[in-house]
Design a protein around this motif. Structure first.
Motif, short mmCIF file in Angstrom:
data_model
loop_
_atom_site.label_atom_id
_atom_site.label_comp_id
_atom_site.label_asym_id
_atom_site.label_seq_id
_atom_site.Cartn_x
_atom_site.Cartn_y
_atom_site.Cartn_z
N ILE A 27 0.84 -1.20 0.00
CA ILE A 27 0.00 0.00 0.00
C ILE A 27 0.87 1.25 0.00
CG2 ILE A 27 -1.62 1.37 1.39
CD1 ILE A 27 -2.91 -1.33 2.24
N HIS A 30 2.35 1.73 -3.37
CA HIS A 30 1.31 2.13 -4.32
C HIS A 30 0.97 3.62 -4.14
CE1 HIS A 30 -2.03 1.64 -7.08
NE2 HIS A 30 -2.77 2.33 -6.23
N LEU A 31 0.96 4.07 -2.90
CA LEU A 31 0.67 5.50 -2.66
C LEU A 31 1.82 6.39 -3.13
CD1 LEU A 31 -1.01 5.27 0.87
CD2 LEU A 31 -2.13 5.70 -1.34
N PRO A 34 2.21 4.26 -8.08
CA PRO A 34 1.51 3.02 -8.38
C PRO A 34 2.28 2.03 -9.27
CG PRO A 34 0.04 4.88 -8.66
CD PRO A 34 1.41 5.44 -8.42
N ASP A 102 -7.93 0.21 -7.97
CA ASP A 102 -7.28 0.92 -9.08
C ASP A 102 -7.38 0.08 -10.35
OD1 ASP A 102 -5.78 2.58 -10.67
OD2 ASP A 102 -4.00 2.58 -9.39
#
Length: 190
Positions: A27, A30-31, A34, A102
């Motif tokens: 996570i 990804h933040l 991505p 996403d």
């Protein structure tokens, strides 16, 4: 509680703990970006090394909690349980991420991978035709990244195979036999 049950219980606990760490790292990455995990060899290598270190630490801790000694088979069982949890969690995370959180990620990642591949091939001095030929041979990256049943099953199989090999290696390294004790005192019968 017998040793085998204790190993299973500790492996499950540590497997879920490592899976939570894996999800948190995923996570966070990804933040940050991505497509970072798809395009950065350094990020991939860093995560791989981190998880090997975590698996070794977990293995040593489980071995200590079961008395400080375990056979190759007991160690392999522990690592295999942890590996199954990690593989299932990673696949579930990817499906949720790419299907619900996403859905554009496979397309974005495929474009970023293609861009990185073209850049690398240009640095190696390949011509435009050679680059296009190499990209054609690699196939449709977006299709490979889509969370289809086939891709999920393939990803799970590859994960289990890689974790299986890693489990064998770590089990061989972390096994520890209990010392053999010899009774040097003569037995006296009464």
């Amino acid at each position: 509680m017998d040793k085998s049950t204790l190993i299973s219980k500790l492996s499950l606990k540590n497997g879920f703990m490592l899976a939570a760490v894996s999800v948190v790292i995923s996570i966070a990455l990804h933040l940050i970006d991505p497509v970072l995990i798809y395009t950065s060899f350094v990020a991939q290598l860093g995560i791989f090394v981190l998880f090997i270190v975590l698996l070794v630490v977990v293995g040593i801790n489980i071995r200590k909690e079961v008395g400080g000694y375990w056979t190759f088979g007991e160690a392999f069982k522990a690592f295999l349980i942890i590996s199954l949890i990690l593989a299932i969690t990673a696949n579930l995370y990817n499906v949720i991420l790419m299907k619900f959180v996403d859905p554009d990620l496979p397309q974005q990642a495929a474009a970023a991978i293609k861009e990185a591949q073209v850049s690398m091939m240009e640095k190696f001095g390949l011509g435009k035709e050679e680059i296009e030929e190499a990209l054609a041979k690699s196939g449709n990256m977006e299709e490979k990244l889509e969370p289809s049943f086939k891709n999920i099953l393939t990803s799970f199989g590859v994960s289990i195979a890689m974790y299986g090999v890693l489990s064998l290696i770590l089990s061989a390294i972390l096994k520890k036999k209990a010392p053999v004790s010899f009774n040097t005192q003569p037995q006296v019968e009464a």
